[in-house]
Write a protein that holds these residues in place. Structure first.
Motif, PDB file in Angstrom:
ATOM      1  N   VAL A  13       5.795   4.745   2.405  1.00 27.04           N
ATOM      2  CA  VAL A  13       5.489   6.034   2.272  1.00 27.04           C
ATOM      3  C   VAL A  13       6.547   6.906   1.691  1.00 27.04           C
ATOM      4  O   VAL A  13       7.654   6.716   2.018  1.00 27.04           O
ATOM      5  N   THR A  14       5.975   7.864   0.749  1.00 25.78           N
ATOM      6  CA  THR A  14       7.160   8.817  -0.057  1.00 25.78           C
ATOM      7  C   THR A  14       6.683  10.176   0.349  1.00 25.78           C
ATOM      8  O   THR A  14       5.637  10.410   0.825  1.00 25.78           O
ATOM      9  N   LEU A  49       0.958  -1.269  -0.098  1.00 21.64           N
ATOM     10  CA  LEU A  49      -0.010  -0.049   0.065  1.00 21.64           C
ATOM     11  C   LEU A  49       0.910   1.262   0.018  1.00 21.64           C
ATOM     12  O   LEU A  49       1.755   1.374   0.642  1.00 21.64           O
ATOM     13  N   TRP A  50       0.842   2.271  -0.884  1.00 18.35           N
ATOM     14  CA  TRP A  50       1.522   3.346  -1.053  1.00 18.35           C
ATOM     15  C   TRP A  50       0.818   4.512  -0.534  1.00 18.35           C
ATOM     16  O   TRP A  50      -0.331   4.903  -1.200  1.00 18.35           O
ATOM     17  N   PHE A  51       1.369   5.428   0.233  1.00 13.62           N
ATOM     18  CA  PHE A  51       0.934   6.598   0.606  1.00 13.62           C
ATOM     19  C   PHE A  51       2.116   7.909   0.275  1.00 13.62           C
ATOM     20  O   PHE A  51       3.198   7.468   0.669  1.00 13.62           O
ATOM     21  N   HIS A  52       1.501   8.811  -0.259  1.00 12.76           N
ATOM     22  CA  HIS A  52       2.297   9.971  -0.783  1.00 12.76           C
ATOM     23  C   HIS A  52       1.896  11.177   0.016  1.00 12.76           C
ATOM     24  O   HIS A  52       0.904  11.690  -0.074  1.00 12.76           O
ATOM     25  N   CYS A  53       2.909  11.788   0.721  1.00 12.33           N
ATOM     26  CA  CYS A  53       2.877  12.915   1.593  1.00 12.33           C
ATOM     27  C   CYS A  53       3.841  13.889   1.198  1.00 12.33           C
ATOM     28  O   CYS A  53       4.902  13.608   1.205  1.00 12.33           O
ATOM     29  N   ALA A  54       3.311  15.077   0.743  1.00 12.19           N
ATOM     30  CA  ALA A  54       4.118  15.977   0.282  1.00 12.19           C
ATOM     31  C   ALA A  54       5.408  16.606   1.317  1.00 12.19           C
ATOM     32  O   ALA A  54       6.392  16.583   1.291  1.00 12.19           O
ATOM     33  N   SER A  55       4.765  16.675   2.691  1.00 10.44           N
ATOM     34  CA  SER A  55       5.625  17.140   3.490  1.00 10.44           C
ATOM     35  C   SER A  55       5.111  16.565   5.141  1.00 10.44           C
ATOM     36  O   SER A  55       4.138  15.704   4.990  1.00 10.44           O
ATOM     37  N   LEU A  56       5.462  17.022   6.135  1.00  9.29           N
ATOM     38  CA  LEU A  56       5.209  16.564   7.432  1.00  9.29           C
ATOM     39  C   LEU A  56       3.653  16.807   7.814  1.00  9.29           C
ATOM     40  O   LEU A  56       2.996  15.998   8.474  1.00  9.29           O
TER      41      LEU A  56
END
Length: 418
Positions: A82-83, A51-58
């Protein structure tokens, strides 16, 4: 337009090594991405279910945490990748045990995108709040991997809603579903013909609401406060210091302050100490000290602020006196205490909502700060009423996580291999 986008993203990717020579943050941005594929190849295997989650920042990571936690509990044998796009997110959370793999997101060039998606091969891709990368979205669609955006917000000035935004709107059409934070976002995207959207609210409310159920006891904080009215100043910058310092220095002994500055390097902390005229103790020097004999406690450490708010009677949340951005007001609000902030918070929806409800006060000068704080200190009933409004604001906005997770579980089951 697609050609121009790919041309410029390729140029940007090519000059990154040169850009990285100029500032430490850019150097982290560049060098960190050199390791992404190496880390992934060492930790992701063909038989893994991902499962992949992408978060720009904190901030986006914190929004994604409740959903990540729920899915990890439901699917303990899946690997969570997580990226991050920015160093402020990655460098802070790269050692988190919540995810199995944490890396910088490779740039959105066709070659890197193909390599990343083929290597990770996620069953589901979740993008938290912001960042629409056309090549990633196109590749996910080509491989029939569901892409879902959660806690998203849209603004009228974004390219999606301009006459020249056809390319970006086309990218949006590859997304399976949108969970948005507010009606403005929902109406904007529905105005472009999208029906795959639900008003879910902000998962951060669920995240902070859990804090009140945890053990927030900290012995040295309890000893320091010693039945005094406690004002917690969280994530403060120099612009914030300029408006609160006079009040701190003139306060009676019945009021104490816990200051958690945003910058905790020695030079910044020493500069702060020099401005304070009250007896002050540092976290790093607290051992052997009679904590209650001090009026100001400076938390020159990280990891305590959420629990510190649970001890506060009033909170001042920093960031909005300057241009760096308002810090998290939801953490103190969940403990039902009044909140004071600076003047620059137009982009922070939750702050504007809480201000309208009279659970938050905005100040722009020393005089305003002192006037509002004195009222909150002197008038216990007013303080408690204001805090009750803040606490109710959190409780009335929870539930986004359950709504989102139900949908994601359904998508995972639909794409399951068995």
């Amino acid at each position: 337009m697609s050609f121009l986008y790919n041309f410029f993203i390729s140029i940007f990717n090519g000059v990154l090594p040169v850009i990285g020579l100029f500032t430490p943050k850019l150097k982290l941005f560049v060098n960190g991405r050199k390791e992404s594929f190496k880390i992934l190849e060492a930790k992701i295997f063909a038989e893994d279910r991902v499962l992949w989650f992408h978060c720009a920042s904190l901030g986006e990571y914190e929004q994604g945490v409740p959903v990540m936690e729920a899915l990890k509990k439901k699917y303990p044998n899946h690997k969570l990748v997580v990226t991050f796009f920015s160093p402020s997110g990655y460098e802070t959370k790269k050692k988190s045990t919540l995810a199995d793999v944490i890396v910088y997101l490779p740039m959105d060039t066709k070659t890197k995108v193909k390599r990343f998606i083929d290597l990770v091969n996620p069953e589901l891709a979740v993008f938290v709040k912001y960042e629409f990368w056309p090549n990633y979205l196109k590749r996910l669609q080509a491989k029939k991997i569901p892409a879902v955006f959660i806690s998203s917000t849209f603004r009228e000035d974004q390219a999606f809603f301009k006459w020249y935004g056809g390319f970006m709107r086309k990218a949006l059409r590859t997304v399976d579903y949108f969970f948005v934070q507010d009606n403005i976002s929902k109406n904007l995207i529905q105005g472009q013909g999208f029906e795959n959207v639900t008003l879910s609210g902000d998962t951060r409310f669920d995240r902070v609401s859990h804090q009140i159920e945890m053990d927030n006891y900290v012995d040295f904080i309890s000893e320091f406060i010693d039945d005094r009215v406690c004002i917690v100043i969280g994530s403060s910058w120099s612009e914030d210091e300029a408006i609160f310092m006079d009040f701190v220095n003139q306060s009676p002994n019945e009021v104490c302050f816990i200051i958690a500055p945003h910058e905790i390097k020695d030079s910044s902390v020493n500069s702060l100490i020099q401005k304070i005229q009250k007896k002050t103790v540092l976290y790093s020097e607290k051992e052997g000290k009679q904590m209650k004999d001090h009026q100001v406690f400076i938390m020159n450490t990280i990891g305590y602020l959420s629990r510190v708010y649970s001890y506060g009677d009033i909170a001042y949340v920093g960031g909005a006196m300057g241009t760096g951005g308002l810090h998290n007001i939801l953490e103190p609000a969940t403990f039902g205490i009044p909140i004071v902030i600076g003047k620059n918070f137009e982009k922070f929806r939750e702050a504007k909502q809480l201000q309208k409800l009279a659970g938050l006060f905005s100040v722009s000068s020393e005089e305003e700060f002192s006037r509002v704080m004195q009222k909150l200190v002197d008038d216990k009933k007013f303080r408690e009423k204001t805090g009750m409004i803040a606490g109710h604001f959190i409780n009335s906005n929870t539930g986004a996580t359950d709504l989102i997770v139900k949908y994601l579980v359904k998508k995972i089951e639909e794409t399951s291999k068995y």
